[in-house]
Every structure is written in structure tokens, then in C-alpha cells.
Design an enzyme around this catalytic site. Structure first.
Site, mmCIF file in Angstrom:
data_model
loop_
_atom_site.group_PDB
_atom_site.id
_atom_site.type_symbol
_atom_site.label_atom_id
_atom_site.label_comp_id
_atom_site.label_asym_id
_atom_site.label_seq_id
_atom_site.Cartn_x
_atom_site.Cartn_y
_atom_site.Cartn_z
ATOM 1 N N ASP A 41 0.742 -1.226 0.122
ATOM 2 C CA ASP A 41 0.093 0.110 -0.094
ATOM 3 C C ASP A 41 0.998 1.298 0.067
ATOM 4 O O ASP A 41 2.226 1.165 -0.072
ATOM 5 C CB ASP A 41 -0.714 -0.085 1.188
ATOM 6 C CG ASP A 41 -0.361 0.291 2.597
ATOM 7 O OD1 ASP A 41 0.972 0.329 2.705
ATOM 8 O OD2 ASP A 41 -1.231 0.506 3.648
ATOM 9 N N CYS A 88 3.432 -2.804 3.890
ATOM 10 C CA CYS A 88 2.692 -1.581 4.191
ATOM 11 C C CYS A 88 3.364 -0.815 5.178
ATOM 12 O O CYS A 88 4.486 -0.629 5.453
ATOM 13 C CB CYS A 88 1.187 -2.317 4.794
ATOM 14 S SG CYS A 88 1.184 -3.014 6.220
ATOM 15 N N THR A 146 3.226 -0.901 8.536
ATOM 16 C CA THR A 146 3.898 -1.491 9.529
ATOM 17 C C THR A 146 4.356 -3.175 9.222
ATOM 18 O O THR A 146 5.161 -3.573 9.948
ATOM 19 C CB THR A 146 3.053 -1.632 10.905
ATOM 20 O OG1 THR A 146 1.689 -2.374 10.542
ATOM 21 C CG2 THR A 146 2.679 -0.454 11.261
ATOM 22 N N HIS A 177 12.489 -22.388 9.700
ATOM 23 C CA HIS A 177 11.455 -23.184 10.615
ATOM 24 C C HIS A 177 10.115 -22.918 10.225
ATOM 25 O O HIS A 177 9.520 -23.865 10.366
ATOM 26 C CB HIS A 177 11.868 -22.565 11.900
ATOM 27 C CG HIS A 177 13.050 -22.890 12.721
ATOM 28 N ND1 HIS A 177 13.384 -22.642 14.003
ATOM 29 C CD2 HIS A 177 13.956 -23.412 12.236
ATOM 30 C CE1 HIS A 177 14.533 -22.938 14.006
ATOM 31 N NE2 HIS A 177 15.171 -23.442 13.038
ATOM 32 N N HIS A 204 10.409 -29.255 11.888
ATOM 33 C CA HIS A 204 9.638 -28.058 11.638
ATOM 34 C C HIS A 204 8.536 -28.535 10.481
ATOM 35 O O HIS A 204 7.527 -27.850 10.504
ATOM 36 C CB HIS A 204 10.644 -27.245 11.226
ATOM 37 C CG HIS A 204 11.661 -26.544 11.800
ATOM 38 N ND1 HIS A 204 11.573 -26.288 13.311
ATOM 39 C CD2 HIS A 204 12.970 -26.791 11.684
ATOM 40 C CE1 HIS A 204 12.630 -25.874 13.801
ATOM 41 N NE2 HIS A 204 13.359 -26.323 12.922
HETATM 42 C C1 RB5 Z 1 -2.034 3.043 6.361
HETATM 43 O O1 RB5 Z 1 -2.007 4.233 6.930
HETATM 44 C C2 RB5 Z 1 -1.560 1.803 7.409
HETATM 45 O O2 RB5 Z 1 -2.799 1.691 8.334
HETATM 46 C C3 RB5 Z 1 -1.164 0.665 6.667
HETATM 47 O O3 RB5 Z 1 -0.068 0.772 5.834
HETATM 48 C C4 RB5 Z 1 -0.661 -0.412 7.555
HETATM 49 O O4 RB5 Z 1 0.387 -0.017 8.379
HETATM 50 C C5 RB5 Z 1 -1.386 -1.319 8.204
HETATM 51 O O5 RB5 Z 1 -1.202 -2.282 9.094
#
Ligand code: RB5
Length: 150
Positions: A8, A65, A67, A98, A133
């Protein structure tokens, strides 16, 4: 080995860095988007990459994304996907060795571009160890078999 990539807006910068690395190494890849910094919904891209991975035995996925968390949650809803959020080199290597992970998920707001490339490189070039594993990964698959209808 082929790579399916998706992101994203929050992961675009690190996905693009990984794409440059793949080109330099002549690794075949498909980029399922997104392609700009316009705000988009990460489950769309998680689903496209997850389907590409489950439908092609020779394909691993890379999802990014902000995070790495949301996009991993979405990918893990697809049967056969073992998507792992990784923030360091040890995690990227161990999740192949693993967990036999088939998608690595990274966060563009968590790690820098050089780190993303290092983690992608380790993920792509590390093999599953099998042995004990295999039993544990098979147990994950058994949970899927019991709870997923498709
Ligand atoms: C987008 O703002 C953010 O929420 C997305 O990139 C991600 O971090 C979601 O887990």
C-alpha cells in the site's frame, strides 16, 4: 524462483527498493501494485499476492505496508499462506528455515530501504529446514483444513 510483490502507500518506498534489488539480481517478479503514494487499502494487494503465491509453487511473496502488520493479517486469511512480519535479519532467515513462510511482510514506517532489501534477500535465499519443523508446519495446515471452507 519467482517473486510476487504488493504494497500500500505506506510500503511503497521499501517495495520499490526491493524491486531495484530484484532487477539487479535478474530475479523474475510480478508487481501487483500499488504504484503511487495515493492512499489505498492494503487487503486488495495482500489478496492479489497471496493468490499468486498459492497458485504457483515456484513463487514467494513480498508485501509491504506501513507496519507490515495489516497486510500480513489479510494475506494469512488465504488458505495455504504463511505470511510473516519481519523487522530484522534473524526473523527473515528463521521464518524460512523454521516456518516455511511463503510471504514476507515488512513495514515502510518501521525499517529503512536498505534493511528491506537485506531482509528480502535473506528470505528469498534461505531454504526450509524440514525435519521437526515439517511436523509443526503441518499442524498449522491442519488448523486451516479444519477452519477454512475454501
Ligand atoms: C496505512 O495508513 C496503514 O494503516 C497501513 O499501511 C498499515 O500500517 C496497516 O497495518
Amino acid at each position: 524462483m519467482k517473486i510476487a510483490l504488493g504494497c500500500d502507500h505506506g510500503g511503497l518506498n521499501i517495495k520499490n527498493a526491493v524491486i531495484e534489488y530484484l532487477k539487479a539480481k535478474n530475479v523474475e517478479f510480478t508487481d501487483f501494485g500499488c504504484y503511487t503514494e495515493e492512499s489505498v487499502d492494503y487487503p486488495l494487494y495482500a489478496y492479489k499476492v497471496a493468490k499468486a503465491v498459492t497458485e504457483n509453487d515456484d513463487t514467494l511473496g513480498i508485501l509491504c505496508c506501513g507496519t507490515g502488520i495489516g497486510i500480513s493479517m489479510a494475506a494469512n486469511k488465504v488458505k495455504g499462506i504463511r505470511a510473516a512480519v519481519c523487522t530484522n535479519e534473524f526473523m527473515a532467515e528463521m521464518t524460512r528455515r523454521h516456518n516455511n513462510s511463503n510471504i514476507i511482510c515488512m513495514g515502510g514506517r518501521i525499517i529503512d530501504e536498505d534493511t528491506a532489501v537485506k531482509l528480502a534477500d535473506l528470505f528469498i535465499n534461505t531454504e526450509f529446514e524440514g525435519d521437526r519443523h515439517t511436523r509443526r508446519v503441518d499442524m498449522i495446515t491442519a488448523i486451516e483444513e479444519e477452519n477454512f471452507s475454501i
